[in-house]
Design a protein around this motif. Structure first.
Motif, PDB file in Angstrom:
ATOM      1  N   ILE A 194      60.341  70.210  30.991  1.00 45.05           N
ATOM      2  CA  ILE A 194      60.160  71.574  30.092  1.00 45.05           C
ATOM      3  C   ILE A 194      58.834  71.464  31.192  1.00 45.05           C
ATOM      4  O   ILE A 194      58.071  70.652  31.883  1.00 45.05           O
ATOM      5  CB  ILE A 194      59.366  70.547  28.323  1.00 45.05           C
ATOM      6  N   GLY A 195      58.264  73.031  30.802  1.00 44.64           N
ATOM      7  CA  GLY A 195      57.277  73.283  31.350  1.00 44.64           C
ATOM      8  C   GLY A 195      55.863  74.147  30.550  1.00 44.64           C
ATOM      9  O   GLY A 195      56.237  74.959  30.137  1.00 44.64           O
ATOM     10  N   SER A 196      54.961  73.850  30.820  1.00 47.38           N
ATOM     11  CA  SER A 196      53.890  74.408  29.789  1.00 47.38           C
ATOM     12  C   SER A 196      52.810  75.122  30.674  1.00 47.38           C
ATOM     13  O   SER A 196      52.318  74.508  31.691  1.00 47.38           O
ATOM     14  CB  SER A 196      53.180  73.133  28.649  1.00 47.38           C
ATOM     15  N   LEU A 197      52.359  76.421  30.043  1.00 48.83           N
ATOM     16  CA  LEU A 197      51.343  77.062  31.053  1.00 48.83           C
ATOM     17  C   LEU A 197      50.384  75.891  30.469  1.00 48.83           C
ATOM     18  O   LEU A 197      48.739  76.821  31.010  1.00 48.83           O
ATOM     19  CB  LEU A 197      51.698  78.561  30.824  1.00 48.83           C
ATOM     20  N   GLY A 198      49.556  76.265  29.274  1.00 54.29           N
ATOM     21  CA  GLY A 198      48.415  75.897  29.149  1.00 54.29           C
ATOM     22  C   GLY A 198      48.121  77.230  28.251  1.00 54.29           C
ATOM     23  O   GLY A 198      48.529  78.279  28.375  1.00 54.29           O
ATOM     24  N   ALA A 199      47.679  76.501  27.294  1.00 60.56           N
ATOM     25  CA  ALA A 199      46.870  77.580  26.569  1.00 60.56           C
ATOM     26  C   ALA A 199      46.175  78.694  27.072  1.00 60.56           C
ATOM     27  O   ALA A 199      44.972  78.094  27.604  1.00 60.56           O
ATOM     28  CB  ALA A 199      46.119  77.165  24.635  1.00 60.56           C
ATOM     29  N   PRO A 200      45.256  79.922  26.913  1.00 60.76           N
ATOM     30  CA  PRO A 200      45.925  80.728  25.866  1.00 60.76           C
ATOM     31  C   PRO A 200      47.090  81.101  26.260  1.00 60.76           C
ATOM     32  O   PRO A 200      47.724  81.217  27.400  1.00 60.76           O
ATOM     33  CB  PRO A 200      44.344  82.244  25.799  1.00 60.76           C
ATOM     34  N   GLN A 201      48.179  81.764  25.343  1.00 58.85           N
ATOM     35  CA  GLN A 201      49.339  82.656  25.796  1.00 58.85           C
ATOM     36  C   GLN A 201      48.746  83.575  26.928  1.00 58.85           C
ATOM     37  O   GLN A 201      47.848  84.637  26.906  1.00 58.85           O
ATOM     38  CB  GLN A 201      50.018  83.421  24.748  1.00 58.85           C
ATOM     39  N   GLY A 202      50.187  83.627  28.165  1.00 55.50           N
ATOM     40  CA  GLY A 202      49.699  84.548  28.473  1.00 55.50           C
ATOM     41  C   GLY A 202      50.614  86.062  28.996  1.00 55.50           C
ATOM     42  O   GLY A 202      50.858  85.730  27.260  1.00 55.50           O
ATOM     43  N   PRO A 203      50.016  86.892  29.562  1.00 54.46           N
ATOM     44  CA  PRO A 203      50.614  88.218  28.982  1.00 54.46           C
ATOM     45  C   PRO A 203      52.095  88.753  29.392  1.00 54.46           C
ATOM     46  O   PRO A 203      51.857  89.934  29.442  1.00 54.46           O
ATOM     47  CB  PRO A 203      49.188  88.726  30.174  1.00 54.46           C
ATOM     48  N   VAL A 204      52.315  87.660  30.590  1.00 51.38           N
ATOM     49  CA  VAL A 204      53.680  88.068  31.163  1.00 51.38           C
ATOM     50  C   VAL A 204      55.006  87.014  30.528  1.00 51.38           C
ATOM     51  O   VAL A 204      54.207  86.159  30.913  1.00 51.38           O
ATOM     52  CB  VAL A 204      53.759  88.799  32.664  1.00 51.38           C
ATOM     53  N   PRO A 205      56.088  86.903  30.783  1.00 50.33           N
ATOM     54  CA  PRO A 205      56.702  86.507  30.701  1.00 50.33           C
ATOM     55  C   PRO A 205      57.316  85.101  32.423  1.00 50.33           C
ATOM     56  O   PRO A 205      56.869  86.121  33.019  1.00 50.33           O
ATOM     57  CB  PRO A 205      58.478  86.995  31.100  1.00 50.33           C
ATOM     58  N   ALA A 206      57.173  84.238  31.893  1.00 51.37           N
ATOM     59  CA  ALA A 206      57.623  83.271  32.563  1.00 51.37           C
ATOM     60  C   ALA A 206      58.529  81.715  32.030  1.00 51.37           C
ATOM     61  O   ALA A 206      58.666  81.636  31.043  1.00 51.37           O
ATOM     62  CB  ALA A 206      55.942  82.084  32.853  1.00 51.37           C
ATOM     63  N   ILE A 207      59.182  81.642  32.928  1.00 48.41           N
ATOM     64  CA  ILE A 207      60.180  80.446  32.431  1.00 48.41           C
ATOM     65  C   ILE A 207      60.330  79.495  33.962  1.00 48.41           C
ATOM     66  O   ILE A 207      60.115  79.608  34.820  1.00 48.41           O
ATOM     67  CB  ILE A 207      62.272  81.423  32.938  1.00 48.41           C
ATOM     68  N   ILE A 208      61.228  78.387  33.112  1.00 46.76           N
ATOM     69  CA  ILE A 208      61.765  77.753  34.069  1.00 46.76           C
ATOM     70  C   ILE A 208      62.319  76.866  34.780  1.00 46.76           C
ATOM     71  O   ILE A 208      63.474  77.172  33.826  1.00 46.76           O
ATOM     72  CB  ILE A 208      60.478  76.198  33.961  1.00 46.76           C
ATOM     73  N   THR A 209      63.038  77.529  35.588  1.00 47.21           N
ATOM     74  CA  THR A 209      64.905  76.488  36.200  1.00 47.21           C
ATOM     75  C   THR A 209      64.886  75.359  36.918  1.00 47.21           C
ATOM     76  O   THR A 209      63.112  74.517  37.336  1.00 47.21           O
ATOM     77  CB  THR A 209      65.770  77.723  36.823  1.00 47.21           C
ATOM     78  N   SER A 210      65.902  74.808  36.864  1.00 45.88           N
ATOM     79  CA  SER A 210      66.268  74.185  37.696  1.00 45.88           C
ATOM     80  C   SER A 210      66.836  74.233  38.990  1.00 45.88           C
ATOM     81  O   SER A 210      66.151  75.011  39.822  1.00 45.88           O
ATOM     82  CB  SER A 210      68.009  73.240  37.237  1.00 45.88           C
ATOM     83  N   PHE A 211      65.967  73.263  40.193  1.00 48.71           N
ATOM     84  CA  PHE A 211      66.135  73.357  41.490  1.00 48.71           C
ATOM     85  C   PHE A 211      67.337  74.106  42.042  1.00 48.71           C
ATOM     86  O   PHE A 211      67.700  74.890  42.917  1.00 48.71           O
ATOM     87  CB  PHE A 211      66.403  72.001  42.069  1.00 48.71           C
ATOM     88  N   PRO A 212      68.329  73.400  41.165  1.00 50.86           N
ATOM     89  CA  PRO A 212      69.632  74.562  41.935  1.00 50.86           C
ATOM     90  C   PRO A 212      69.634  75.826  41.736  1.00 50.86           C
ATOM     91  O   PRO A 212      70.275  76.410  42.500  1.00 50.86           O
ATOM     92  CB  PRO A 212      71.016  74.054  41.383  1.00 50.86           C
ATOM     93  N   VAL A 213      69.757  76.337  40.509  1.00 48.72           N
ATOM     94  CA  VAL A 213      69.086  77.688  39.914  1.00 48.72           C
ATOM     95  C   VAL A 213      67.926  78.537  40.858  1.00 48.72           C
ATOM     96  O   VAL A 213      68.119  79.504  41.225  1.00 48.72           O
ATOM     97  CB  VAL A 213      69.016  77.905  38.347  1.00 48.72           C
ATOM     98  N   GLY A 214      66.899  77.591  41.274  1.00 51.02           N
ATOM     99  CA  GLY A 214      65.640  78.165  42.394  1.00 51.02           C
ATOM    100  C   GLY A 214      66.028  79.222  43.160  1.00 51.02           C
ATOM    101  O   GLY A 214      65.630  79.527  44.142  1.00 51.02           O
ATOM    102  N   ASP A 215      66.835  77.247  43.668  1.00 44.32           N
ATOM    103  CA  ASP A 215      67.326  77.606  45.557  1.00 44.32           C
ATOM    104  C   ASP A 215      68.669  78.499  45.596  1.00 44.32           C
ATOM    105  O   ASP A 215      68.543  79.569  46.463  1.00 44.32           O
ATOM    106  CB  ASP A 215      68.240  76.271  45.812  1.00 44.32           C
ATOM    107  N   THR A 216      69.284  78.673  44.752  1.00 44.23           N
ATOM    108  CA  THR A 216      69.857  80.302  44.845  1.00 44.23           C
ATOM    109  C   THR A 216      69.344  81.515  44.777  1.00 44.23           C
ATOM    110  O   THR A 216      69.682  82.256  44.974  1.00 44.23           O
ATOM    111  CB  THR A 216      71.277  79.869  43.289  1.00 44.23           C
TER     112      THR A 216
END
Length: 514
Positions: A212-234
């Motif tokens: 799980i990852g949190s940017l902390g409040a307040p809500q940001g203006p553009v979409p953001a996701i977090i992935t596993s390391f294998p996905v990021g490495d790909t």
């Protein structure tokens, strides 16, 4: 001659200059007195409660998040069962800011070859992400693969990491960096003109899988996701900095708003209100799944123990207060416990003798972890001793775990109340030594479905759940009878890890903010 009263077995044991009772004998007597209770706390009963929580999740989009109908139905279930058993049940309402998906996120590689990833397993929306549907080139930002050991690479932590970043691209950033929060990486990406942000796990041993990852409040203006390391490495496509050659589509539909939720409190009608034993477990799930181990397991265990205690018509010396906390999984952790403790007067705090916390008891690749009490208020090591002695008496190994503030015991600990408990492990990797001592698979997470949608009814070890629930039942019954303040039995010397084999205590999970 002075005398001292021990309330261990319900009998007064007089210890003075003419009488000496070995501690081992007292503890053995305690264990004998909890046998019938432990046997009545059944695995079948625990699994019945977990199945009910799974059905609730299934009827509510696979989740039981605080502030949503899935959580409210879970709270209703627990409250109704506790009331039927004869407890005085109340709700402790509070407000918090919920950030979660309005509709499921979407993420895939568009070109040069289409690749689709699965939400809740490969990636998740970050809390306080903005909403949007973006298709754009993917640009790697100062990555380091393979990663250094923690504290990890500084990818995206400095504005200069984005030198040459093309406005309108999607930033691919690696987790980690000393004191570098997700929000800092996100803001640096925004300043560079990013249309979207992808942060992937570091790849170090305990940071491989999706978390799980949190940017902390307040809500940001553009979409953001977090992935596993294998996905990021790909996704980096062999690139450490610059264009990856991939075009990706990232869609997030997120809201952040104030919501109402509640802790559920059930306490015995009998027992001295000036001597309260708090037994806690958080009831809410993460947004990625039903949370049947985290923490349907702890919630089900303390409900089964409460029902058994009532069914056997136990008469506690101390008042037992079972609490199912809400919003433990929301960004800043243990919001429900924070609210509960903050609402107590000093007199009410002084009435609490100790707090026992049960957060994750069914991990498939489990270890019998005992919070070792190091650095915690006086009496916490004595609680740990009760658990470690119990496991030793059953011929079972245990291992120490630090009270690192990552569950609902934290506000009790911060207010100088003795705390303790057991857990089965979560996102860390089982060591070779632990595999020898506890069984299971070395190098694999204690729970491969930790904070993922696969944390369902099947994602529990029956053996681990049975053993850890017996330990919980033993401790709860013992402390329901003992004058803990007057005689905690033993408070081992500072620095003791309470664990055979001398292994160092382990830390809890990673912060979801960094």
């Amino acid at each position: 001659m002075q005398t001292r009263v021990l309330w261990g077995s319900g009998l007064a044991l007089l210890i003075g200059c003419a009488i000496s009772v070995p501690l081992s004998a007292v503890l053995a007597d305690e264990r004998a007195n909890t046998v019938g209770f432990r046997r009545a706390v059944t695995l079948a009963g625990i699994r019945e409660h977990q199945l009910a929580l799974q059905w609730i999740a299934d009827a509510n989009g696979g989740k039981r998040i605080a502030g949503t109908p899935g959580y409210e139905a879970s709270a209703d279930y627990v409250a109704s069962r506790a009331a039927a058993a004869g407890y005085d049940v109340s709700d402790d309402h509070f407000e918090f800011e919920l950030s979660t998906d309005r509709t499921p996120p979407e993420f895939h590689v568009v070109s040069p070859s289409a690749v689709t990833f699965e939400a809740g397993l490969d990636y998740a929306t970050m809390r306080y992400s903005g909403s949007g549907d973006v298709t754009a080139p993917l640009y790697a930002v100062a990555l380091e693969v393979p990663s250094r050991p923690d504290p990890g690479p500084p990818s995206g932590c400095r504005p200069e990491d984005f030198a040459g970043f093309p406005a309108g691209a999607i930033a691919l950033i690696q987790r980690g960096g000393p004191g570098c929060l997700f929000r800092q990486k996100y803001q640096n990406a925004l300043a560079a003109g990013a249309a979207g942000v992808i942060i992937f796990n570091t790849g170090t041993p305990n940071r491989i899988h999706l978390s799980i990852g949190s940017l902390g409040a307040p809500q940001g203006p553009v979409p953001a996701i977090i992935t596993s390391f294998p996905v990021g490495d790909t996704l980096r496509n062999g690139v450490l900095n610059g264009p990856t050659g991939l075009t990706v589509r990232l869609k997030a539909d997120v809201f952040a708003e104030r919501r109402q939720t509640r802790n559920v409190i059930a306490e015995t009608l009998d027992g001295d209100p000036d001597h309260v034993i708090v037994v806690g477990a958080h009831l809410d799930s993460v947004e990625n799944g039903p949370g049947m181990n985290d923490n349907g397991s702890g919630s089900a265990v303390i409900l089964e123990i409460a029902e058994t205690f009532a069914a056997q018509r136990r008469e506690p010396r101390n008042k037992l207060r079972f609490i199912w906390f809400s919003a433990e999984e929301q960004g800043t952790i243990h919001l429900g416990a924070d609210h509960y403790v903050a609402g107590l007067s000093q007199q009410e705090k002084d009435q609490i003798e100790l707090m026992l916390n049960f957060d994750m008891l069914g991990s498939p690749n489990f270890v019998r972890f005992v919070h070792d009490g190091a650095g915690a208020p006086s009496g916490s090591r004595a609680i740990a001793k009760v658990f470690t002695d119990y496991f030793e008496s059953q011929g079972l190994a245990s291992a120490p775990a630090l009270l690192d503030g990552r569950s609902d015991y934290a506000p009790f600990q911060a207010n100088n109340m003795p705390v303790g408990g057991v857990h089965s492990g979560f996102g860390g990797l089982k060591t070779a030594d632990q595999a020898i001592r506890f069984g299971g698979v070395a190098g694999q997470q204690y729970d491969d479905c930790y904070h993922l949608k696969c944390d369902d009814f099947a994602n529990n070890s029956a053996t681990g759940l049975d053993q850890l629930s017996d330990a919980a039942a033993h401790a709860i019954l013992l402390f329901s009878k003992r004058n803990f303040r007057k005689d905690p039995l033993v408070d081992p010397p500072a620095g003791s890890t309470q664990q055979a084999g001398g292994a160092a205590p382990i830390l809890g999970g990673d912060s979801d903010l960094e």
